[in-house]
Enzyme design. Structure first.
Site, PDB file in Angstrom:
ATOM      1  N   ASN A 170      44.748  46.431  35.835  1.00 49.81           N
ATOM      2  CA  ASN A 170      45.401  47.305  34.857  1.00 49.81           C
ATOM      3  C   ASN A 170      44.395  47.881  33.880  1.00 49.81           C
ATOM      4  OD1 ASN A 170      45.920  46.289  31.833  1.00 49.81           O
ATOM      5  ND2 ASN A 170      45.668  44.503  33.178  1.00 49.81           N
TER       6      ASN A 170
ATOM      7  N   SER B 276      39.650  39.479  23.686  1.00 49.84           N
ATOM      8  CA  SER B 276      39.385  39.431  25.129  1.00 49.84           C
ATOM      9  C   SER B 276      39.803  40.645  25.950  1.00 49.84           C
ATOM     10  CB  SER B 276      40.085  38.202  25.712  1.00 49.84           C
ATOM     11  OG  SER B 276      41.455  38.193  25.330  1.00 49.84           O
ATOM     12  N   CYS B 277      40.451  41.659  25.381  1.00 51.16           N
ATOM     13  CA  CYS B 277      40.883  42.800  26.194  1.00 51.16           C
ATOM     14  C   CYS B 277      39.669  43.469  26.828  1.00 51.16           C
ATOM     15  CB  CYS B 277      41.653  43.804  25.333  1.00 51.16           C
ATOM     16  SG  CYS B 277      42.269  45.220  26.275  1.00 51.16           S
TER      17      CYS B 277
ATOM     18  N   THR C 185      42.367  39.088  31.307  1.00 56.32           N
ATOM     19  CA  THR C 185      42.037  39.595  32.643  1.00 56.32           C
ATOM     20  C   THR C 185      40.528  39.669  32.867  1.00 56.32           C
ATOM     21  OG1 THR C 185      42.274  41.845  31.783  1.00 56.32           O
ATOM     22  CG2 THR C 185      44.168  40.888  32.907  1.00 56.32           C
TER      23      THR C 185
ATOM     24  N   CYS D 119      51.028  22.663  67.579  1.00 55.94           N
ATOM     25  CA  CYS D 119      49.995  23.602  68.009  1.00 55.94           C
ATOM     26  C   CYS D 119      50.592  24.677  68.914  1.00 55.94           C
ATOM     27  CB  CYS D 119      48.887  22.860  68.750  1.00 55.94           C
ATOM     28  SG  CYS D 119      47.580  23.947  69.376  1.00 55.94           S
TER      29      CYS D 119
ATOM     30  N   CYS E 282      35.580  27.370  63.605  1.00 58.58           N
ATOM     31  CA  CYS E 282      34.618  26.271  63.650  1.00 58.58           C
ATOM     32  C   CYS E 282      33.333  26.701  64.352  1.00 58.58           C
ATOM     33  CB  CYS E 282      35.226  25.066  64.352  1.00 58.58           C
ATOM     34  SG  CYS E 282      34.169  23.597  64.350  1.00 58.58           S
TER      35      CYS E 282
ATOM     36  N   CYS F 195      34.735  19.140  57.249  1.00 64.65           N
ATOM     37  CA  CYS F 195      34.797  20.218  56.254  1.00 64.65           C
ATOM     38  C   CYS F 195      36.214  20.769  56.089  1.00 64.65           C
ATOM     39  CB  CYS F 195      33.847  21.350  56.628  1.00 64.65           C
ATOM     40  SG  CYS F 195      34.353  22.305  58.097  1.00 64.65           S
TER      41      CYS F 195
END
Length: 689
Positions: free
Chosen positions: A361, A421-422, A487, A630, A640, A667
């Site tokens: 925005n 912070s804007c 943001t 599966c 992988c 992992c």
């Protein structure tokens, strides 16, 4: 027998409906409303199965068999003839046979002109259903009269339990093909032969819901509110969802499904809701969500964030009526604000609309006159005394900060938020330019704190390397709490979001930023532990912002130390109504855990966070493959192999993955990419085991 035609089977299970007496309604895509793309797929399948029969003519019966027959005729470059059920006045020389309709429970005639069926023809008969075989016997009679050779019969759907195939086989038909075979319709449930029906993924299906205003599905149902139930699922409350359809029959839910206006295909309302088990948490013992924030009693922790979702009295009043506990009103300043058009952009998945994961925005602060905004805040507090009204302000000088803070206090606001912070302010010395300077935020916080008695809450920018430094400066200046984050500075490249052909850097929000926001909240929660920052307060109160859509998102912020959360982008997408499920989910979670006060959850996950060098590196958790779930897509092996440690072998014959334990490092990339949820975890074991 060839395998079932998957595209058709999926459509039958998705859009087919059972009626008493063994009737399967497929009028959404075959025999009333027709799906041309599916008919083309059907024709291609029939062509492949009957190519060696070398037919010279396609024969069918009016009316439902005409669409697939014409498609097949087009594919095979053959003429198509359909048997009429009534003799036209213009037809003088014809063959006629008798047949009985199972669906209509009456006899009818089949009529074909002798001009279009002869002894030279090799006939392939195609129809929508094979039930008792009555129509097929009639077609055999017509071909026999003409001396034509019937080389095969193809049916889109076969109801095996009605025995038609046996009747036709005993009558001499050697080649019969059915693209989908119904084993039974007992209890009005579709059971497909050779098909293991997987339960609908309720969250996946609910995510397809358009979340309609004045939902047609609920209007059609009458005995319940399926739209509210689906919304509950969408926002992570699938078990409580049943309370809105507890009195609904299957017929009620089918009517609701038929009324669905989804642009692609209807939501599987009945299947989705019937697959949910009864809630195991007693809703009569839900706890209260009240919590103190900066010494202010809040009825729940859910607030509107300072943004476009709270710009006038009527908006905020509707939010309060809906159940929101408070508002950080859109930031007020003394400068003239003029917004651009368009001012928003969003990040969607490929070619999807409506549901975005990231939102950009270019909006700045309130465009209202200052006096009008404070009048709104005064009226809100007057008319909603139990709600928390926070004025968000932004100044350019100490004098401006003090003036705005005093106006907020005089208007009766419960607290004041300092917007440091804007990320897209057009004026220098405002917004995130200030928020990156510990010296400036400390100065402005101190001058406001010394000018008003209400709590002061600086709002931090994420557009900085170390958010704790300006936050610590604010706390040293006397801040009562910190809110974070605003943001994130970003760029998107959609040409439709250009402003008169030009672009700029602006703020990014939505669920995509939540992990980043949580990282900053964690750093702020650990602020008092830092040895190089002088923070007097032993416990810093936090208001969390960033990508909150569901109660579970809010819980993550609370568990990292927030006693209050603010929501913006999710409201812009879905409306104030999401408060229902934010409250419901958090209450149910607390009830399930036996927690009576929300403050017990604040910061409870902080002890689990360690520095990377303190994490356990001597144990491993291997992935676990569920053969039942599966689907054989092979995504795990691809990821992988190309992005992991080549620890999965994919059997192309059985279409099943196999883990190579000696290569697996635990992992869990495979688990994350599996679209079917078929990869879980095993117990943690020693690497030396």
């Amino acid at each position: 027998m060839p395998t079932n035609f998957k595209s058709l089977i999926n459509r039958i299970l998705q859009d087919g409906h059972c009626l008493d007496g063994g009737i399967l309604k497929v009028d959404r895509f075959i025999n009333h409303q027709m799906d041309p793309y599916l008919m083309k797929q059907v024709a291609v399948e029939f062509m492949n199965r009957f190519a060696e029969a070398r037919p010279t003519k396609i024969l069918t019966v009016e009316a439902s068999g005409i669409a697939p027959a014409v498609m097949l005729g087009y594919m095979m470059e053959l003429p198509v003839v359909f048997a009429k059920k009534k003799k036209p006045s213009t037809m003088s020389d014809f063959y006629v046979a008798e047949a009985r309709s199972f669906t209509k429970q009456k006899d009818f005639t089949l009529i074909i002109s002798k001009e279009y069926l002869s002894a030279d023809d090799r006939v392939l008969f195609v129809d929508d259903f094979l039930a008792f075989g009555n129509t097929g016997i009639g077609i055999m009679d017509l071909c026999h009269q003409a001396g034509a050779e019937l080389v095969g019969m193809g049916f889109i759907i076969e109801k095996e339990f009605q025995g038609g195939r046996k009747v036709l086989t005993e009558a001499g038909i050697k080649h019969i093909e059915s693209l989908a075979i119904i084993e039974s319709l007992d209890n009005n449930q579709i059971k497909m032969k050779g098909v293991k029906v997987r339960k609908v993924n309720v969250y996946e299906e609910a995510n397809r819901c358009l979340l309609c205003q004045d939902a047609p599905c609920t209007k059609a149902c009458k005995t319940g509110d399926p739209a509210r139930a689906i919304r509950a699922i969408r926002f992570d409350n699938h078990k409580p969802a049943l309370r809105w359809v507890k009195d609904c029959t299957d017929g009620d839910l089918e009517r609701a499904e038929q009324a669905c206006i989804h642009y692609n295909w209807p939501i599987r309302i009945k299947e989705m809701l019937r697959s949910i088990h009864k809630d195991d948490v007693d809703d009569s013992h839900y706890p209260d969500l009240a919590i103190d924030f900066c010494g202010i009693r809040c009825e729940n922790p859910f607030f509107l964030a300072s943004s476009a979702v709270c710009t006038n009295y009527k908006m905020v009043a509707r939010a309060f009526d809906a159940g929101w506990a408070g508002v950080f009103f859109k930031t007020i300043c003394l400068q003239e604000i003029k917004e651009v058009s368009p001012r928003f952009d969003a990040m969607h998945n490929n070619a999807t609309h409506g549901d975005f994961y990231g939102f950009r925005n270019m909006e700045q602060l309130s465009e209202n006159p200052v006096e009008k905004d404070f009048c709104i805040l005064h009226d809100l507090k007057k008319n909603y005394p139990s709600k928390v009204v926070v004025a968000s302000i932004m100044g350019q000088t100490e004098e401006e900060w003090i003036k705005l803070a005093k106006m907020a206090e005089e208007a009766g606001c419960d607290a004041v938020e300092l917007n440091f912070s804007c990320p897209q302010m057009k004026h220098e010395g405002m917004g995130s330019d200030v928020g990156q300077s510990p010296e400036l935020v400390k100065t402005y916080t101190a001058c406001v704190k010394n000018s008003v008695k209400i709590p002061v809450i600086p709002k931090m920018t994420p557009n900085i390397t170390h958010i704790a430094e300006p936050a610590a400066a604010c706390v040293e200046a006397g801040a009562d709490a910190i809110s974070a984050i605003n943001t994130i500075k970003s760029v998107t490249m959609d040409a439709d979001a250009e402003v008169a052909g030009q672009r700029t850097i602006s703020g990014y929000s939505g669920r995509a930023v939540r992990p980043i926001a949580l990282r900053y909240i964690l750093e702020l929660s650990e602020l008092s532990k830092s040895s190089n920052i002088n923070v007097q307060s032993s416990k810093l109160e936090l208001s969390g912002i960033g990508g909150i859509e569901t109660w579970r998102d809010a819980l993550e912020f609370i568990q990292l130390g927030c006693s209050n959360v603010q929501v913006c982008t999710a409201v812009m997408q879905y409306g104030y109504r999401i408060i229902d499920d934010l409250i419901l989910g958090l209450q149910r979670y607390m009830a399930k855990r036996g927690i009576s006060e929300l403050k017990e959850l604040v910061g409870e996950q902080l002890p689990k966070f360690l520095k990377p060098d303190h994490l356990d590196r001597d144990t491993i958790i291997y992935p676990k493959f569920d053969k039942e779930l599966c689907i054989g897509c092979g995504r795990c092996e691809v990821s992988c192999s190309d992005g992991g440690h080549q620890a999965i072998v994919f059997d192309h014959e059985t279409r099943r993955p196999r883990l190579v334990g000696t290569k697996c490092v635990g992992c869990h990339l495979c688990r994350l990419v599996c679209p079917a949820g078929a990869i879980g975890v095993t117990k943690r074991i020693s690497k030396s085991h």
